[in-house]
Design a protein around this motif. Sequence first.
Motif, PDB file in Angstrom:
ATOM      1  N   ASP A  50      -6.167  -8.579 -21.288  1.00 50.21           N
ATOM      2  CA  ASP A  50      -6.522  -7.629 -22.344  1.00 50.21           C
ATOM      3  C   ASP A  50      -5.308  -7.133 -23.133  1.00 50.21           C
ATOM      4  O   ASP A  50      -5.383  -6.979 -24.349  1.00 50.21           O
ATOM      5  N   ASP A  51      -4.180  -6.883 -22.442  1.00 48.26           N
ATOM      6  CA  ASP A  51      -3.012  -6.382 -23.170  1.00 48.26           C
ATOM      7  C   ASP A  51      -2.448  -7.434 -24.118  1.00 48.26           C
ATOM      8  O   ASP A  51      -1.990  -7.112 -25.217  1.00 48.26           O
ATOM      9  N   LYS A  53      -4.292  -9.780 -25.562  1.00 46.45           N
ATOM     10  CA  LYS A  53      -5.264  -9.827 -26.672  1.00 46.45           C
ATOM     11  C   LYS A  53      -4.963  -8.737 -27.691  1.00 46.45           C
ATOM     12  O   LYS A  53      -4.972  -8.978 -28.903  1.00 46.45           O
ATOM     13  N   GLU A  54      -4.702  -7.517 -27.197  1.00 42.47           N
ATOM     14  CA  GLU A  54      -4.429  -6.388 -28.094  1.00 42.47           C
ATOM     15  C   GLU A  54      -3.206  -6.646 -28.957  1.00 42.47           C
ATOM     16  O   GLU A  54      -3.225  -6.417 -30.166  1.00 42.47           O
ATOM     17  N   ARG A  55      -2.128  -7.135 -28.325  1.00 40.67           N
ATOM     18  CA  ARG A  55      -0.903  -7.387 -29.092  1.00 40.67           C
ATOM     19  C   ARG A  55      -1.087  -8.547 -30.064  1.00 40.67           C
ATOM     20  O   ARG A  55      -0.538  -8.527 -31.166  1.00 40.67           O
ATOM     21  N   PRO A 101       5.359  -7.474 -22.764  1.00 40.84           N
ATOM     22  CA  PRO A 101       5.215  -6.191 -23.455  1.00 40.84           C
ATOM     23  C   PRO A 101       6.544  -5.778 -24.080  1.00 40.84           C
ATOM     24  O   PRO A 101       7.607  -6.066 -23.530  1.00 40.84           O
TER      25      PRO A 101
END
Length: 137
Positions: A50-51, A53-55, A101
């Motif tokens: 999910d992280d 996908k968000e970025r 990240p």
Amino acid sequence: MTSPRPPVLIDPLEVEFSAIRAQGAGGQNVNKVSSAVHLRYDIPASSLPDDVKERLLALRDSRITQEGVLVLKAQKHRSQDMNRGDALARLQELVDSVAAPPRVRRATKPSYGARQRRLEGKSQRSAIKSLRGPVKD
């Protein structure tokens, strides 16, 4: 320190390819052979974390549609298979660029010595500029 995250792999079953005619030079071959490839990758429906996908969706990239589908066009090579491989490699490169990240920025203050050097430089510059004025009698 945490261990490095394993590389994010793209499931080939989630990637959709369509063959199109390539543009540019190539003579008769470019007119009759559909060697270019459109790759479509639905980011929200993918199996990416999910992280990531968000970025990926946060990228300001014109190749990502409003629905979150990434569209890549590959026409560098003369064969469809090589263009398909090129498109997959570019997709993987894009995913890898957002996989890690971003590092958190910690605000720091300039040291006392750095502040003093800055002020000394400013006063030297001020003195030079003050000497440029008209000569007073």
